[in-house]
Design a protein around this motif. Structure first.
Motif, short mmCIF file in Angstrom:
data_model
loop_
_atom_site.label_atom_id
_atom_site.label_comp_id
_atom_site.label_asym_id
_atom_site.label_seq_id
_atom_site.Cartn_x
_atom_site.Cartn_y
_atom_site.Cartn_z
N GLU A 136 106.03 -41.09 27.22
CA GLU A 136 104.84 -42.27 27.28
C GLU A 136 103.97 -42.02 28.27
O GLU A 136 103.00 -43.03 28.17
CB GLU A 136 105.64 -43.48 27.34
CG GLU A 136 106.83 -43.54 26.30
CD GLU A 136 107.50 -44.89 26.37
OE1 GLU A 136 106.81 -45.90 25.90
OE2 GLU A 136 108.73 -44.82 26.75
N SER A 137 103.60 -40.99 28.76
CA SER A 137 102.52 -40.82 29.92
C SER A 137 101.94 -39.41 29.70
O SER A 137 102.67 -38.43 29.25
CB SER A 137 103.06 -41.24 31.16
OG SER A 137 103.86 -40.21 31.63
N CYS A 138 100.85 -39.11 30.38
CA CYS A 138 100.28 -37.97 30.44
C CYS A 138 101.34 -36.85 31.28
O CYS A 138 101.37 -35.73 30.80
CB CYS A 138 98.88 -38.15 31.26
SG CYS A 138 97.91 -38.84 30.18
N LYS A 139 101.87 -37.57 32.49
CA LYS A 139 102.69 -36.81 33.31
C LYS A 139 103.93 -36.23 32.51
O LYS A 139 104.41 -35.36 32.59
CB LYS A 139 103.23 -37.51 34.52
CG LYS A 139 104.14 -36.87 35.53
CD LYS A 139 104.60 -37.57 36.65
CE LYS A 139 105.71 -36.99 37.54
NZ LYS A 139 105.28 -35.48 37.79
N GLY A 140 104.53 -37.23 31.80
CA GLY A 140 105.75 -37.05 31.07
C GLY A 140 105.25 -35.72 29.98
O GLY A 140 105.97 -34.68 29.93
N VAL A 141 104.15 -35.83 29.24
CA VAL A 141 103.71 -34.53 28.49
C VAL A 141 103.53 -33.43 29.18
O VAL A 141 104.24 -32.26 28.66
CB VAL A 141 102.46 -35.15 27.64
CG1 VAL A 141 101.67 -33.95 26.79
CG2 VAL A 141 102.61 -36.14 26.73
N LEU A 142 102.99 -33.33 30.37
CA LEU A 142 102.61 -32.21 31.02
C LEU A 142 104.06 -31.45 31.66
O LEU A 142 104.06 -30.44 31.89
CB LEU A 142 101.71 -32.62 32.10
CG LEU A 142 100.26 -32.97 31.77
CD1 LEU A 142 99.41 -33.11 32.98
CD2 LEU A 142 99.80 -31.75 31.07
N ASP A 143 105.13 -32.31 31.88
CA ASP A 143 106.24 -32.00 32.40
C ASP A 143 107.55 -31.87 31.26
O ASP A 143 108.59 -31.93 31.67
CB ASP A 143 106.78 -33.16 33.50
CG ASP A 143 105.96 -32.70 34.66
OD1 ASP A 143 105.22 -31.80 34.84
OD2 ASP A 143 106.05 -33.64 35.74
N LEU A 144 107.06 -31.61 30.06
CA LEU A 144 107.87 -31.64 28.83
C LEU A 144 109.05 -30.75 29.18
O LEU A 144 110.12 -30.95 28.71
CB LEU A 144 107.30 -31.59 27.47
CG LEU A 144 106.99 -32.81 26.71
CD1 LEU A 144 106.11 -32.77 25.50
CD2 LEU A 144 108.23 -33.57 26.48
N ARG A 145 108.77 -29.26 29.45
CA ARG A 145 109.89 -28.56 29.44
C ARG A 145 110.69 -28.70 30.36
O ARG A 145 111.97 -28.45 30.27
CB ARG A 145 108.94 -27.17 29.69
CG ARG A 145 108.13 -26.66 28.57
CD ARG A 145 107.74 -25.30 28.69
NE ARG A 145 108.57 -24.22 28.60
CZ ARG A 145 108.51 -22.89 28.87
NH1 ARG A 145 107.46 -22.45 29.55
NH2 ARG A 145 109.40 -22.03 28.47
N GLU A 146 110.21 -29.07 31.57
CA GLU A 146 111.37 -29.47 32.76
C GLU A 146 112.11 -30.63 32.26
O GLU A 146 113.27 -30.59 32.33
CB GLU A 146 110.61 -29.81 33.93
CG GLU A 146 110.69 -29.00 35.05
CD GLU A 146 109.93 -29.49 36.46
OE1 GLU A 146 110.81 -30.15 37.22
OE2 GLU A 146 108.65 -29.20 36.50
N ILE A 147 111.61 -31.60 31.54
CA ILE A 147 112.42 -32.59 31.14
C ILE A 147 113.63 -32.39 30.03
O ILE A 147 114.55 -32.82 30.26
CB ILE A 147 111.28 -33.93 30.41
CG1 ILE A 147 110.82 -34.65 31.72
CG2 ILE A 147 112.07 -34.75 29.94
CD1 ILE A 147 109.53 -35.52 31.29
#
Length: 291
Positions: A136-147
């Motif tokens: 739900e955030s820009c940071k979350g999108v940018l870190d999707l592979r790690e997540i």
């Protein structure tokens, strides 16, 4: 100690949110055609009602399970409520747990460590509780592979359209969300997990034509389901993410035609003027597996 019967994660098209503090919604949800009912402890429950909602959770899940519904729970992400929510979860009866506003893989690993403890205490199979991070955030999108790689418990990723668009300073629409949805679909495809959501507003339940158009775009991107906030959205989601009889017949013909070709020692085949090879067969098998 007796081993509990657990409910494993299964692919689903349609997820409907209901607030845990509204018993009248629970009563209605059992008769709706959503694949999974998400009992929400987070945004839809005011702060003063969270303790009461948490206490009601086991009864709510039991009632929905008696109606043969798959049940997920969205917990709170803040530390004040996170541990208490996890302790309250009837883990043996859940389809999955939704993790809101996910931004860091480290937080998921911390949650998984605590779930390991809770599962052991209840004699559940280690790792049986499936997780769906909501991005739900820009940071979350940018870190999707790690997540997505943080734990094998992660079986799906869900886009949080409204929160993400708000951080971008834009309305929730394909113009603002298409890139994020494409990124999620790619990561979900890489991990062989589900991508849930749409490049538009999840709150749109009046203009269903617009909502259906956003769902069609999500399906075209590779999404496999979506989240709903209103019963009127359910038929739209079910239609969008159900393969038609024509598509299923095509998939069966592809598999059969390729099997015959392989028996003759060929690695490709021709069907209706189209070359069939491994990627086409993989799509056909996915279609047959989903329905």
């Amino acid at each position: 100690m007796e081993q509990h019967q657990v409910t494993s994660y299964r692919h689903a098209r349609c997820y409907l949110f209901i607030p845990a503090n509204r018993p009248e919604f629970v009563a209605k949800a059992g008769g709706l055609d959503a694949d999974v009912i998400i009992v929400d402890l987070e945004d839809s429950v005011p702060g003063d009602d969270k303790d009461k909602a948490r206490m009601a959770l086991p009864g709510i899940v039991a009632e929905l399970r008696e109606r043969d519904k798959q049940v997920a729970v969205r917990i709170n992400g803040d530390l004040e409520h996170l541990a208490a929510d996890l302790q309250a979860l009837p883990l043996a009866d859940l389809h999955s747990v939704f993790l809101p506003k996910t931004q860091e893989a480290g937080v998921i690993r911390m949650i998984c460590q605590y779930l390991n403890v809770l599962e052991a205490r209840r004699s559940l199979t280690p790792g049986v509780t499936a997780l769906t991070p909501q991005i739900e955030s820009c940071k979350g999108v940018l870190d999707l592979r790690e997540i997505a790689a943080a734990s094998p418990r992660i079986k799906a990723l869900a886009i949080g359209s409204e929160d993400l668009a708000a951080e971008l300073g834009a309305m929730a629409s394909p113009d603002s969300l298409l890139a994020a949805c494409q990124q999620m679909a790619l990561v979900a495809g890489e991990r062989r997990i589900d991508a849930l959501g749409l490049p538009g507003s999840i709150g749109e339940f009046k203009d269903l034509d617009s909502y259906a158009a956003h769902l069609a775009k999500a399906k075209a991107l590779g999404f496999s389901g979506a989240l709903c906030v209103h019963p009127s959205q359910i038929p739209c989601v079910n239609r969008a993410f159900t393969y038609s009889e024509e598509q299923k017949q095509w998939a069966q013909r592809v598999v059969s035609t390729m099997a015959q070709a392989e028996q003759q020692g060929h690695g490709a085949a021709n069907m209706d003027g189209r070359m069939l090879d491994a990627p086409v067969v993989a799509l056909a098998r996915r279609i047959l597996a989903r329905d």
